[in-house]
Design a protein around this motif. Structure first.
Motif, PDB file in Angstrom:
ATOM      1  N   ILE A 195      -3.116 -19.828   2.612  1.00 39.75           N
ATOM      2  CA  ILE A 195      -3.827 -18.576   2.852  1.00 39.75           C
ATOM      3  C   ILE A 195      -3.232 -17.560   1.890  1.00 39.75           C
ATOM      4  O   ILE A 195      -2.027 -17.345   1.855  1.00 39.75           O
ATOM      5  CB  ILE A 195      -3.703 -18.102   4.309  1.00 39.75           C
ATOM      6  N   TYR A 196      -4.095 -16.955   1.101  1.00 44.88           N
ATOM      7  CA  TYR A 196      -3.659 -16.037   0.063  1.00 44.88           C
ATOM      8  C   TYR A 196      -4.380 -14.706   0.225  1.00 44.88           C
ATOM      9  O   TYR A 196      -5.534 -14.659   0.652  1.00 44.88           O
ATOM     10  CB  TYR A 196      -3.936 -16.618  -1.325  1.00 44.88           C
ATOM     11  N   TYR A 197      -3.695 -13.641  -0.134  1.00 52.25           N
ATOM     12  CA  TYR A 197      -4.235 -12.302  -0.052  1.00 52.25           C
ATOM     13  C   TYR A 197      -4.220 -11.691  -1.448  1.00 52.25           C
ATOM     14  O   TYR A 197      -3.225 -11.777  -2.148  1.00 52.25           O
ATOM     15  CB  TYR A 197      -3.395 -11.440   0.893  1.00 52.25           C
ATOM     16  N   TYR A 198      -5.335 -11.065  -1.804  1.00 48.64           N
ATOM     17  CA  TYR A 198      -5.455 -10.439  -3.118  1.00 48.64           C
ATOM     18  C   TYR A 198      -5.912  -9.003  -2.960  1.00 48.64           C
ATOM     19  O   TYR A 198      -6.867  -8.713  -2.238  1.00 48.64           O
ATOM     20  CB  TYR A 198      -6.472 -11.182  -3.986  1.00 48.64           C
ATOM     21  N   LYS A 199      -5.217  -8.120  -3.647  1.00 46.98           N
ATOM     22  CA  LYS A 199      -5.616  -6.719  -3.713  1.00 46.98           C
ATOM     23  C   LYS A 199      -6.457  -6.563  -4.969  1.00 46.98           C
ATOM     24  O   LYS A 199      -6.002  -6.893  -6.067  1.00 46.98           O
ATOM     25  CB  LYS A 199      -4.369  -5.840  -3.789  1.00 46.98           C
ATOM     26  N   LEU A 200      -7.683  -6.081  -4.821  1.00 45.83           N
ATOM     27  CA  LEU A 200      -8.587  -5.930  -5.955  1.00 45.83           C
ATOM     28  C   LEU A 200      -8.570  -4.498  -6.454  1.00 45.83           C
ATOM     29  O   LEU A 200      -8.666  -3.560  -5.671  1.00 45.83           O
ATOM     30  CB  LEU A 200     -10.014  -6.310  -5.553  1.00 45.83           C
ATOM     31  N   SER A 224     -11.725 -23.023   3.348  1.00 50.19           N
ATOM     32  CA  SER A 224     -12.686 -22.424   2.408  1.00 50.19           C
ATOM     33  C   SER A 224     -13.376 -21.208   3.013  1.00 50.19           C
ATOM     34  O   SER A 224     -14.598 -21.083   2.983  1.00 50.19           O
ATOM     35  CB  SER A 224     -13.727 -23.454   1.973  1.00 50.19           C
ATOM     36  N   THR A 225     -12.579 -20.325   3.602  1.00 56.56           N
ATOM     37  CA  THR A 225     -13.144 -19.110   4.182  1.00 56.56           C
ATOM     38  C   THR A 225     -12.586 -17.882   3.474  1.00 56.56           C
ATOM     39  O   THR A 225     -11.510 -17.919   2.898  1.00 56.56           O
ATOM     40  CB  THR A 225     -12.835 -18.997   5.688  1.00 56.56           C
ATOM     41  N   ILE A 226     -13.353 -16.824   3.556  1.00 54.31           N
ATOM     42  CA  ILE A 226     -13.013 -15.552   2.932  1.00 54.31           C
ATOM     43  C   ILE A 226     -13.134 -14.469   3.994  1.00 54.31           C
ATOM     44  O   ILE A 226     -14.054 -14.492   4.803  1.00 54.31           O
ATOM     45  CB  ILE A 226     -14.022 -15.228   1.804  1.00 54.31           C
ATOM     46  N   GLU A 227     -12.216 -13.537   3.994  1.00 55.86           N
ATOM     47  CA  GLU A 227     -12.358 -12.322   4.808  1.00 55.86           C
ATOM     48  C   GLU A 227     -12.035 -11.152   3.903  1.00 55.86           C
ATOM     49  O   GLU A 227     -11.064 -11.184   3.150  1.00 55.86           O
ATOM     50  CB  GLU A 227     -11.425 -12.343   6.007  1.00 55.86           C
ATOM     51  N   ILE A 228     -12.857 -10.133   3.969  1.00 57.75           N
ATOM     52  CA  ILE A 228     -12.693  -8.958   3.124  1.00 57.75           C
ATOM     53  C   ILE A 228     -12.201  -7.803   3.990  1.00 57.75           C
ATOM     54  O   ILE A 228     -12.688  -7.595   5.097  1.00 57.75           O
ATOM     55  CB  ILE A 228     -14.034  -8.556   2.461  1.00 57.75           C
ATOM     56  N   TYR A 229     -11.223  -7.065   3.466  1.00 55.11           N
ATOM     57  CA  TYR A 229     -10.680  -5.896   4.147  1.00 55.11           C
ATOM     58  C   TYR A 229     -10.781  -4.683   3.232  1.00 55.11           C
ATOM     59  O   TYR A 229     -10.784  -4.824   2.010  1.00 55.11           O
ATOM     60  CB  TYR A 229      -9.196  -6.101   4.490  1.00 55.11           C
ATOM     61  N   ASN A 230     -10.851  -3.509   3.840  1.00 56.69           N
ATOM     62  CA  ASN A 230     -10.754  -2.252   3.108  1.00 56.69           C
ATOM     63  C   ASN A 230      -9.641  -1.452   3.752  1.00 56.69           C
ATOM     64  O   ASN A 230      -9.588  -1.324   4.975  1.00 56.69           O
ATOM     65  CB  ASN A 230     -12.065  -1.480   3.166  1.00 56.69           C
ATOM     66  N   THR A 231      -8.729  -0.917   2.929  1.00 54.14           N
ATOM     67  CA  THR A 231      -7.547  -0.250   3.471  1.00 54.14           C
ATOM     68  C   THR A 231      -7.875   1.050   4.204  1.00 54.14           C
ATOM     69  O   THR A 231      -7.112   1.473   5.059  1.00 54.14           O
ATOM     70  CB  THR A 231      -6.524   0.051   2.359  1.00 54.14           C
ATOM     71  N   GLU A 232      -8.987   1.678   3.888  1.00 53.29           N
ATOM     72  CA  GLU A 232      -9.384   2.889   4.609  1.00 53.29           C
ATOM     73  C   GLU A 232     -10.176   2.542   5.862  1.00 53.29           C
ATOM     74  O   GLU A 232     -10.101   3.223   6.859  1.00 53.29           O
ATOM     75  CB  GLU A 232     -10.206   3.814   3.712  1.00 53.29           C
ATOM     76  N   PHE A 252       0.822  -1.196   0.000  1.00 56.01           N
ATOM     77  CA  PHE A 252       0.000   0.000   0.000  1.00 56.01           C
ATOM     78  C   PHE A 252       0.858   1.247   0.000  1.00 56.01           C
ATOM     79  O   PHE A 252       2.000   1.245   0.420  1.00 56.01           O
ATOM     80  CB  PHE A 252      -0.904   0.017   1.232  1.00 56.01           C
ATOM     81  N   ASN A 253       0.263   2.342  -0.421  1.00 53.05           N
ATOM     82  CA  ASN A 253       0.941   3.628  -0.344  1.00 53.05           C
ATOM     83  C   ASN A 253       0.987   4.082   1.111  1.00 53.05           C
ATOM     84  O   ASN A 253       0.244   3.583   1.948  1.00 53.05           O
ATOM     85  CB  ASN A 253       0.187   4.672  -1.179  1.00 53.05           C
ATOM     86  N   ASN A 254       1.809   5.047   1.396  1.00 54.22           N
ATOM     87  CA  ASN A 254       1.945   5.527   2.767  1.00 54.22           C
ATOM     88  C   ASN A 254       0.702   6.235   3.290  1.00 54.22           C
ATOM     89  O   ASN A 254       0.559   6.412   4.482  1.00 54.22           O
ATOM     90  CB  ASN A 254       3.149   6.477   2.870  1.00 54.22           C
ATOM     91  N   SER A 264     -12.280   0.535  -5.973  1.00 50.91           N
ATOM     92  CA  SER A 264     -11.164   0.084  -5.150  1.00 50.91           C
ATOM     93  C   SER A 264      -9.948   0.893  -5.585  1.00 50.91           C
ATOM     94  O   SER A 264      -9.287   0.555  -6.556  1.00 50.91           O
ATOM     95  CB  SER A 264     -10.924  -1.422  -5.346  1.00 50.91           C
ATOM     96  N   ASP A 265      -9.723   1.979  -4.860  1.00 52.82           N
ATOM     97  CA  ASP A 265      -8.640   2.888  -5.226  1.00 52.82           C
ATOM     98  C   ASP A 265      -8.141   3.620  -3.991  1.00 52.82           C
ATOM     99  O   ASP A 265      -8.587   3.356  -2.882  1.00 52.82           O
ATOM    100  CB  ASP A 265      -9.108   3.877  -6.297  1.00 52.82           C
ATOM    101  N   GLU A 266      -7.210   4.552  -4.205  1.00 55.14           N
ATOM    102  CA  GLU A 266      -6.636   5.290  -3.079  1.00 55.14           C
ATOM    103  C   GLU A 266      -7.683   6.107  -2.339  1.00 55.14           C
ATOM    104  O   GLU A 266      -7.635   6.214  -1.122  1.00 55.14           O
ATOM    105  CB  GLU A 266      -5.521   6.217  -3.564  1.00 55.14           C
ATOM    106  N   LYS A 267      -8.614   6.693  -3.056  1.00 54.20           N
ATOM    107  CA  LYS A 267      -9.616   7.568  -2.435  1.00 54.20           C
ATOM    108  C   LYS A 267     -10.575   6.784  -1.541  1.00 54.20           C
ATOM    109  O   LYS A 267     -10.802   7.152  -0.391  1.00 54.20           O
ATOM    110  CB  LYS A 267     -10.396   8.307  -3.517  1.00 54.20           C
ATOM    111  N   ASP A 268     -11.150   5.714  -2.064  1.00 54.39           N
ATOM    112  CA  ASP A 268     -12.145   4.935  -1.325  1.00 54.39           C
ATOM    113  C   ASP A 268     -11.536   3.792  -0.530  1.00 54.39           C
ATOM    114  O   ASP A 268     -12.230   3.145   0.238  1.00 54.39           O
ATOM    115  CB  ASP A 268     -13.193   4.365  -2.291  1.00 54.39           C
ATOM    116  N   GLY A 269     -10.274   3.527  -0.747  1.00 58.91           N
ATOM    117  CA  GLY A 269      -9.621   2.399  -0.081  1.00 58.91           C
ATOM    118  C   GLY A 269      -9.617   1.192  -1.001  1.00 58.91           C
ATOM    119  O   GLY A 269     -10.553   0.976  -1.772  1.00 58.91           O
ATOM    120  N   TYR A 270      -8.529   0.434  -0.934  1.00 56.02           N
ATOM    121  CA  TYR A 270      -8.435  -0.793  -1.720  1.00 56.02           C
ATOM    122  C   TYR A 270      -9.113  -1.925  -0.968  1.00 56.02           C
ATOM    123  O   TYR A 270      -9.056  -1.994   0.254  1.00 56.02           O
ATOM    124  CB  TYR A 270      -6.966  -1.157  -1.983  1.00 56.02           C
TER     125      TYR A 270
END
Length: 185
Positions: free
Chosen positions: A120-125, A156-164, A101-103, A140-146
């Motif tokens: 366990i894998y992580y993907y940036k969308l 077989s589980t999923i967790e979703i994150y938002n950088t903001e 991520f950016n600073n 999904s961008d710098e303004k709204d968060g990735y």
């Protein structure tokens, strides 16, 4: 003798009372508006994360269907095939190590990586990845968060994150699980 005419203007007391009443009404209205904006923002991010979760689960199910066996019962070769099938099924930039991520974002990969377990894998969308998944109005961008997807192949589980994330008076919730637990006043 002439009668003196009295001025029938607004007194200072009446003016002060009117201003106080207007200030109270505007304070209530502003507070109500701010809380509605917060509710709308958390509902928007929660809805987007739920949509991404559904699409990611769909991709897991497609990969599992093609493999035809459960992860625990699979041989090492089948597990490798499942990992490769699932990884190609999933869109997005895989996060391997380090801070991608950016600073100016609030979250780092250290905050979302709880363990170093295999599979366990992580993907940036990106916004384009979301459009490819059929989510045309989600950014999904710098303004709204990735958006980040934590994909646990074994369970077989999923967790979703938002950088903001969502900031609720100093407590920032980044994951869908945490955002579901936020209760606004």
């Amino acid at each position: 003798m002439k009668k003196e005419e009295r001025n029938k203007g607004v007194t200072l007391a009446t003016l002060v009372i009117t201003i106080v009443v207007l200030l109270i009404l505007s304070g209530i209205t502003i507070n109500y508006g701010v809380s509605n904006i917060k509710r709308a923002k958390i509902q928007n991010i929660k809805t987007n994360m739920l949509l991404i979760e559904v699409k990611a689960k769909e991709q897991i199910e497609n990969a599992k269907f093609r493999l035809g066996t459960s992860f625990d019962k699979a041989t090492e070769e089948e597990k490798t095939n499942r990992v490769n099938t699932a990884k190609t099924e999933f869109t997005g930039e895989e996060i391997v190590d380090g801070n991608i991520f950016n600073n100016n974002t609030k979250i780092t990969t250290e905050k979302i990586k709880e363990d170093n377990t295999n599979n366990i894998y992580y993907y940036k969308l990106s916004t384009q990845n979301l459009m490819d998944m059929g989510l045309k109005n989600v950014k999904s961008d710098e303004k709204d968060g990735y958006y980040i997807v934590k994909y646990d192949l074994k369970n077989s589980t999923i967790e979703i994150y938002n950088t903001e994330g969502f900031d609720d008076e100093g407590n920032v919730a980044y994951s869908l699980t945490d955002i579901k637990q936020v209760r606004l006043k």
